[in-house]
Design an enzyme around this catalytic site. Structure first.
Site, PDB file in Angstrom:
ATOM      1  N   SER A  67       0.829  -1.214   0.000  1.00 47.72           N
ATOM      2  CA  SER A  67       0.000   0.000   0.000  1.00 47.72           C
ATOM      3  C   SER A  67       0.862   1.263   0.000  1.00 47.72           C
ATOM      4  O   SER A  67       2.000   1.257   0.474  1.00 47.72           O
ATOM      5  CB  SER A  67      -0.910   0.029   1.233  1.00 47.72           C
ATOM      6  OG  SER A  67      -1.768  -1.079   1.249  1.00 47.72           O
TER       7      SER A  67
HETATM    8  N1  SAM Z   1      -0.859  -4.925   4.005  1.00 47.02           N
HETATM    9  C1  SAM Z   1      -0.083  -5.211   2.830  1.00 47.02           C
HETATM   10  C2  SAM Z   1       1.326  -4.676   2.913  1.00 47.02           C
HETATM   11  O1  SAM Z   1       1.663  -4.034   3.914  1.00 47.02           O
HETATM   12  O2  SAM Z   1       2.078  -4.962   1.991  1.00 47.02           O
HETATM   13  C3  SAM Z   1      -0.730  -4.730   1.554  1.00 47.02           C
HETATM   14  C4  SAM Z   1      -1.917  -5.507   1.247  1.00 47.02           C
HETATM   15  S1  SAM Z   1      -2.369  -5.640  -0.452  1.00 47.02           S
HETATM   16  C5  SAM Z   1      -2.945  -4.026  -0.789  1.00 47.02           C
HETATM   17  C6  SAM Z   1      -3.829  -6.615  -0.206  1.00 47.02           C
HETATM   18  C7  SAM Z   1      -3.537  -8.056   0.210  1.00 47.02           C
HETATM   19  O3  SAM Z   1      -4.759  -8.663   0.593  1.00 47.02           O
HETATM   20  C8  SAM Z   1      -2.966  -8.905  -0.929  1.00 47.02           C
HETATM   21  O4  SAM Z   1      -1.762  -9.499  -0.520  1.00 47.02           O
HETATM   22  C9  SAM Z   1      -4.060  -9.956  -1.154  1.00 47.02           C
HETATM   23  O5  SAM Z   1      -3.550 -11.228  -1.547  1.00 47.02           O
HETATM   24  C10 SAM Z   1      -4.708 -10.019   0.217  1.00 47.02           C
HETATM   25  N2  SAM Z   1      -6.087 -10.550   0.266  1.00 47.02           N
HETATM   26  C11 SAM Z   1      -7.101 -10.369  -0.601  1.00 47.02           C
HETATM   27  N3  SAM Z   1      -8.197 -11.026  -0.164  1.00 47.02           N
HETATM   28  C12 SAM Z   1      -7.856 -11.620   1.013  1.00 47.02           C
HETATM   29  C13 SAM Z   1      -8.550 -12.441   1.954  1.00 47.02           C
HETATM   30  N4  SAM Z   1      -9.830 -12.796   1.786  1.00 47.02           N
HETATM   31  N5  SAM Z   1      -7.878 -12.869   3.038  1.00 47.02           N
HETATM   32  C14 SAM Z   1      -6.583 -12.537   3.250  1.00 47.02           C
HETATM   33  N6  SAM Z   1      -5.873 -11.784   2.394  1.00 47.02           N
HETATM   34  C15 SAM Z   1      -6.503 -11.311   1.288  1.00 47.02           C
END
Ligand code: SAM
Length: 222
Positions: A67
């Site tokens: 992000s």
């Molecule tokens: N917090 C992260 C960082 O600091 O790098 C950035 C997160 S990224 C914007 C969103 C993440 O959510 C992705 O890695 C994606 O695979 C994960 N994601 C999407 N749906 C999800 C779910 N139902 N459960 C867990 N993770 C999920």
């Protein structure tokens, strides 16, 4: 493989980023201090590391992103972490947000849907000495076995607030979650005043990758 070296140039770039975040309205001292401490470039592939202190989201592989710093700062400020808070993060991704929460003294559980990212980040955070509990699975269902949580942060865009997550929030706790369509979401901060009374505050629009899973978006739909 990126060398874990934090030079005076990186430190200077990080201070400039913190100044920019302050100009953009981030005032939470604990958040600014944690973001000034944790080298964001460690969380990048070497080819992109030179961009780590720009206020932008970047790819981390598997179609996912780390992000934007402003977004991390905004969500973490709303969470208002106190040391010892038990926090659930949904969407571990690169592990950067989890690292910030850890540095602020939270006891962090973080869940990631993508198996490859989960494994890669688990190894990496261990190497950095960031001690959090990492889980692989569908975070839209929360982690019922570990509930209740003082704070919940969702770092992917949700179509609705998953009821399961509200159930797993402690009374007095806060959840920060972007909710909207697949392209744009409104940032919500939900405070659980009692089991039946949820205070909802809405903030600016953001653009996250979609929250997948049972209470999220269908991965094959667009
Ligand atoms: N917090 C992260 C960082 O600091 O790098 C950035 C997160 S990224 C914007 C969103 C993440 O959510 C992705 O890695 C994606 O695979 C994960 N994601 C999407 N749906 C999800 C779910 N139902 N459960 C867990 N993770 C999920």
């Amino acid at each position: 493989m990126l060398k874990l070296e934090d030079s005076y140039i990186h430190k200077g770039q990080r201070r400039s980023l913190i100044d920019l975040l302050k100009k953009r309205g981030i005032a939470h001292e604990g958040v600014l201090e944690a973001m000034n401490t944790l080298p964001r470039h460690f969380f990048f592939d070497s080819a992109l590391a030179q961009h780590a202190y720009e206020d932008k989201a970047f790819p981390i592989g598997e179609g996912q992103t780390i992000s934007q710093p402003y977004t991390v700062a905004f969500q973490t400020s709303l969470l208002d972490i106190s040391p010892g808070d038990k926090v659930l993060e949904i969407g571990t991704g690169s592990g950067y947000q989890a690292g910030i929460l850890y540095l602020m003294g939270a006891k962090v559980h973080s869940i990631e849907f993508n198996k490859h990212l989960f494994e890669k980040t688990k190894k990496f955070l261990t190497k950095l000495g960031i001690r959090i509990k990492q889980h692989h699975g569908d975070g839209s269902l929360g982690l019922p076995d570990k509930a209740p949580f003082d704070k919940i942060i969702v770092t992917a865009g949700a179509p609705v607030v998953p009821k399961a997550l509200l159930h797993q929030l402690a009374v007095g706790g806060k959840m920060v979650i972007p909710v909207g369509d697949r392209d744009t979401q409104e940032m919500l901060c939900l405070t659980k005043k009692s089991s039946k009374n949820i205070l909802k505050e809405s903030y600016d629009s953001f653009s996250f990758v979609p929250l997948l899973g049972e209470n999220g978006w269908n991965p094959s739909a667009r």
